[in-house]
Scaffold this motif. Structure first.
Motif, PDB file in Angstrom:
ATOM      1  N   LEU A 153       0.832  -1.185   0.000  1.00 56.24           N
ATOM      2  CA  LEU A 153       0.000   0.000   0.000  1.00 56.24           C
ATOM      3  C   LEU A 153       0.872   1.243   0.000  1.00 56.24           C
ATOM      4  CD1 LEU A 153      -2.591  -1.101   2.686  1.00 56.24           C
ATOM      5  CD2 LEU A 153      -2.629  -1.505   0.230  1.00 56.24           C
ATOM      6  N   ILE A 195      -1.354   4.178   4.566  1.00 49.90           N
ATOM      7  CA  ILE A 195      -2.543   3.753   5.310  1.00 49.90           C
ATOM      8  C   ILE A 195      -2.790   4.765   6.406  1.00 49.90           C
ATOM      9  CG2 ILE A 195      -3.611   1.939   6.676  1.00 49.90           C
ATOM     10  CD1 ILE A 195      -1.729  -0.014   5.395  1.00 49.90           C
ATOM     11  N   THR A 200      -4.827  -4.952   7.959  1.00 45.40           N
ATOM     12  CA  THR A 200      -3.883  -4.073   7.272  1.00 45.40           C
ATOM     13  C   THR A 200      -2.856  -3.559   8.268  1.00 45.40           C
ATOM     14  OG1 THR A 200      -5.291  -2.136   7.650  1.00 45.40           O
ATOM     15  CG2 THR A 200      -5.600  -3.343   5.571  1.00 45.40           C
ATOM     16  N   SER A 226      -2.887  -7.249   4.218  1.00 44.63           N
ATOM     17  CA  SER A 226      -2.479  -6.205   3.289  1.00 44.63           C
ATOM     18  C   SER A 226      -1.418  -5.363   3.979  1.00 44.63           C
ATOM     19  CB  SER A 226      -3.689  -5.345   2.897  1.00 44.63           C
ATOM     20  OG  SER A 226      -3.324  -4.380   1.933  1.00 44.63           O
ATOM     21  N   SER A 244       1.942  -2.558   3.987  1.00 45.64           N
ATOM     22  CA  SER A 244       2.754  -1.497   3.423  1.00 45.64           C
ATOM     23  C   SER A 244       4.134  -1.602   4.063  1.00 45.64           C
ATOM     24  CB  SER A 244       2.143  -0.124   3.724  1.00 45.64           C
ATOM     25  OG  SER A 244       3.030   0.905   3.315  1.00 45.64           O
TER      26      SER A 244
END
Length: 518
Positions: free
Chosen positions: A6, A9, A200, A407, A409
Motif C-alpha cells: 500500500l 494507510i 492491514t 495487506s 505497506s
C-alpha cells in the motif's frame, strides 16, 4: 485476501479526552495519559502538528518529523523503557514492558525507547495499534538506533492479529534460534519474527530477522526381527509324523502380532492300501501345497511322487514411506508445517509349509499286515511380517515475516532469514521372521514343507529440510524489493530414509526463497 504493497494507510490515533483541530492548530480538552474516551485527531502539545501521511501520527509525535534536539510531547501516547519497574506509562515513569502498556492503554500509540535494554517478550496485538521505536531513553528524542526486540525461543516476538491500520516503526525485531520439535508431528520448531494475521498494517524503518529453524525429530525405528524360528523355534517348526497306525503330525499354528494366523499344515494319515494327502499351508499365498498321499502303486516315492509338502511362500515386503518433498503449509499453531517423511508399511506374514503325505501299510513300508501306514509330518509355520519404520519430521523453518491474508505497506524494511533445520531421519523397518522347518514323516512317510520368511517392514521416509524464507504469505508476495531480503546461502539437509537410506527415500533439501506463497 491478496498481499499487496500500500502507498499509505491513514491511521486514526485516539487519545484520552482530547482532539486536535488541524485547521486552527489548537488542542481541545485535557490530554493526560490516563484519560479515556475522545475521538478525532491525535493529541499533541507542540506546533506544526499536521499528521504524517506515512504513519498517521502528528508530526510532533512522529520521530522522523522531529526537529534536532526536540523530544516527543508527553501527551503523544504511552511510553515504555524496557527493563524499568513500577512505571505508569508516562514519560517520567514509563512502563518497563510492552505487555504493561498494551494491557493498560491498548488504543493509544506506544513509544518504546531504544538506547537501553531491548524488549524480550512476545506480543499479540489486535485492532488499531501504533508501536513506535528508535527513541532515546529519557529525552524521547529521535535515535539512529532502532529498538531491539526479541522473545523467548520458539515464540514469535510480534503477532498482529486482524490489525486495522496498525503501525510498527523503528524496531529491529529478531526471533531467537528455534529449539526442539513437536512431539506429536515431529515437526522441528520454526523461528518466525513477525506474523501479520489478516487486516492491514504498515511497517516502516523495521529490520525483521528470523533465527535458525530446529531439526525435525527422527521417526521411530523397529529393532531386531519379527517373530520366527530364529527366536522361538519350538513354536514355528513343524510336528513330526508318527509310525504305523498312529495319528499324523498336527498342524503348527502361530498368530503373528498383526493378527494373521500362519499355519504349517498337518500331515496326511497312513492307510492300508494307500496314504492320505497332507493339507496346504496358510495363509493361502500360492505355495505351501499339500504333499500327495501314497497311491499304493509299487515303487511310489515321497520325493519322486510329490509326497513331501511344499515350501510356504514368503511374505511380501512392506513399502517404504515417501520422502518429505512438498512445500508445506502456512498457518495454524505451528505457523509453518513442513513436509514430514511418510511411514513405511508392515511386511506380510508368510505362508506355512504344506503337510507331508501318509504312506500305505498292510505289510508295506515297515508296517505289519492289516496295520495302517505311517503319517506325514506337518509343515513349519511361516515367519511373521516385520513392523514398519515411521517417517522423520520436517525441519523447522526460518521465516522473517509471515502474512496470512493481510495487506501490508513495507517501507525501508529489511527481512533476513537464517538456515532451516535438518529433516528428521526415517525409522528402520523390522526384518521379517524366519519360517519354521518342516517336520519329517513317521517311518517312510513324507516330510512337511518349511514355512516362508516373513516380509521385511518398510523403512520410514526422511523429512524435508526446513525452509529459509524472507516473506511467506497465503497470497501473492509483496512487491518489496528482493534486494531488501536475505536468506540462507545453503538449503537445509533432508533426513535420510530408514536403514541407512536403503530405499532411497531421503527427504528433499529445504526450500530457499526470498518470497514464497502457500
Amino acid at each position: 485476501m491478496r498481499l499487496s504493497l500500500l502507498v499509505a494507510i491513514p491511521i486514526a490515533v485516539f487519545s484520552g479526552g482530547c482532539s486536535y483541530d488541524f485547521c486552527n492548530d489548537t488542542l481541545h480538552g485535557h490530554c493526560a495519559i490516563g484519560d479515556t474516551g475522545g475521538t478525532g485527531g491525535a493529541s499533541s502539545t507542540g506546533t506544526g502538528s499536521q499528521s504524517s501521511t506515512a504513519t498517521g501520527l502528528p508530526n510532533d509525535c512522529d520521530p522522523s518529523k522531529l526537529m534536532a534536539g526536540q523530544g516527543l510531547a508527553a501527551t503523544c501516547g504511552v511510553f515504555v523503557e524496557p527493563g524499568k519497574t513500577g512505571g505508569d506509562g508516562s514519560q517520567a515513569t514509563p512502563f518497563g514492558t510492552l505487555a504493561g502498556a498494551l494491557a493498560t492503554h491498548p488504543a493509544k500509540p506506544i513509544f518504546v525507547c531504544s538506547t537501553g535494554t531491548g524488549l524480550d517478550e512476545s506480543a499479540t496485538v489486535a485492532g488499531v495499534t501504533q508501536l513506535v521505536g528508535a527513541l532515546t531513553c529519557g529525552s524521547w528524542q529521535t535515535s539512529s538506533t532502532k529498538t531491539a526486540w526479541t522473545a523467548p525461543a520458539n515464540t514469535t516476538p510480534l503477532v498482529l492479529s486482524s490489525a486495522t491500520g496498525a503501525l510498527v516503526q523503528g524496531f529491529a525485531i529478531t526471533a531467537r534460534d528455534a529449539t526442539g520439535f513437536d512431539t506429536t508431528t515431529l515437526q522441528g520448531h520454526s523461528s518466525v519474527a513477525v506474523v501479520v494475521d489478516g487486516g492491514t498494517a504498515t511497517l516502516l524503518e523495521v529490520d525483521v530477522v528470523a533465527g535458525k529453524g530446529a531439526a525435525g525429530g527422527d521417526g521411530a525405528g523397529q529393532s531386531g526381527e519379527a517373530p520366527g524360528r530364529q527366536s522361538m523355534a519350538s513354536q514355528f517348526d513343524g510336528n513330526g509324523g508318527q509310525n504305523c497306525a498312529l495319528p499324523a503330525g498336527p498342524a503348527r499354528d502361530f498368530t503373528c502380532p498383526d493378527g494373521v494366523l500362519t499355519e504349517g499344515a498337518h500331515g496326511g494319515l497312513g492307510g492300508l492300501g494307500n496314504g492320505d494327502p497332507g493339507a496346504s499351508g496358510l495363509p493361502a499365498l500360492g505355495s505351501g501345497v499339500a504333499g500327495i498321499g501314497d497311491t499304493g502303486v509299487g515303487g511310489w516315492d515321497c520325493t519322486a511322487n510329490a509326497g513331501n509338502g511344499g515350501f510356504g511362500a514368503p511374505g511380501t515386503a512392506g513399502n517404504a514411506g515417501a520422502k518429505g518433498s512438498t512445500v508445506g503449509t502456512l498457518g495454524g499453531t505451528l505457523v509453518y508445517t513442513g513436509a514430514s517423511g511418510g511411514n513405511g508399511s508392515p511386511g506380510q506374514t508368510a505362508q506355512g509349509g504344506g503337510g507331508g503325505g501318509g504312506r500305505k501299510g498292510n505289510g508295506a513300508n515297515g508296517c505289519a499286515a492289516n496295520v495302517k501306514g505311517a503319517s506325514g509330518g506337518s509343515g513349519g509355520a511361516g515367519g511373521c511380517g516385520g513392523l514398519a519404520g515411521a517417517g522423520g519430521g520436517a525441519g523447522g523453518a526460518s521465516i522473517a515475516l509471515v502474512s496470512l491474508s493481510a495487506s501490508l505497506s513495507l517501507t525501508n524494511v529489511t527481512l533476513t532469514a537464517a538456515a532451516g533445520g535438518a529433516g528428521g531421519k526415517g525409522g528402520d523397518g523390522q526384518q521379517g521372521g524366519i519360517g519354521g522347518l518342516g517336520a519329517p514323516g513317521g517311518g517312510a512317510a513324507c516330510q512337511g514343507g518349511s514355512g516362508g520368511k516373513g516380509g521385511d517392514g518398510g523403512d520410514g521416509g526422511g523429512g524435508r529440510g526446513g525452509a529459509s524464507v524472507g516473506l511467506a504469505s497465503t497470497g501473492a508476495a509483496s512487491n518489496l524489493d528482493d534486494a531488501s531480503i536475505t536468506i540462507a546461502s545453503k538449503a537445509a539437509a533432508g533426513g535420510i530414509g530408514g536403514s541407512a537410506n536403503a530405499s532411497g527415500n531421503a527427504g528433499d533439501a529445504g526450500l530457499l526463497a526470498k518470497k514464497q506463497g502457500f
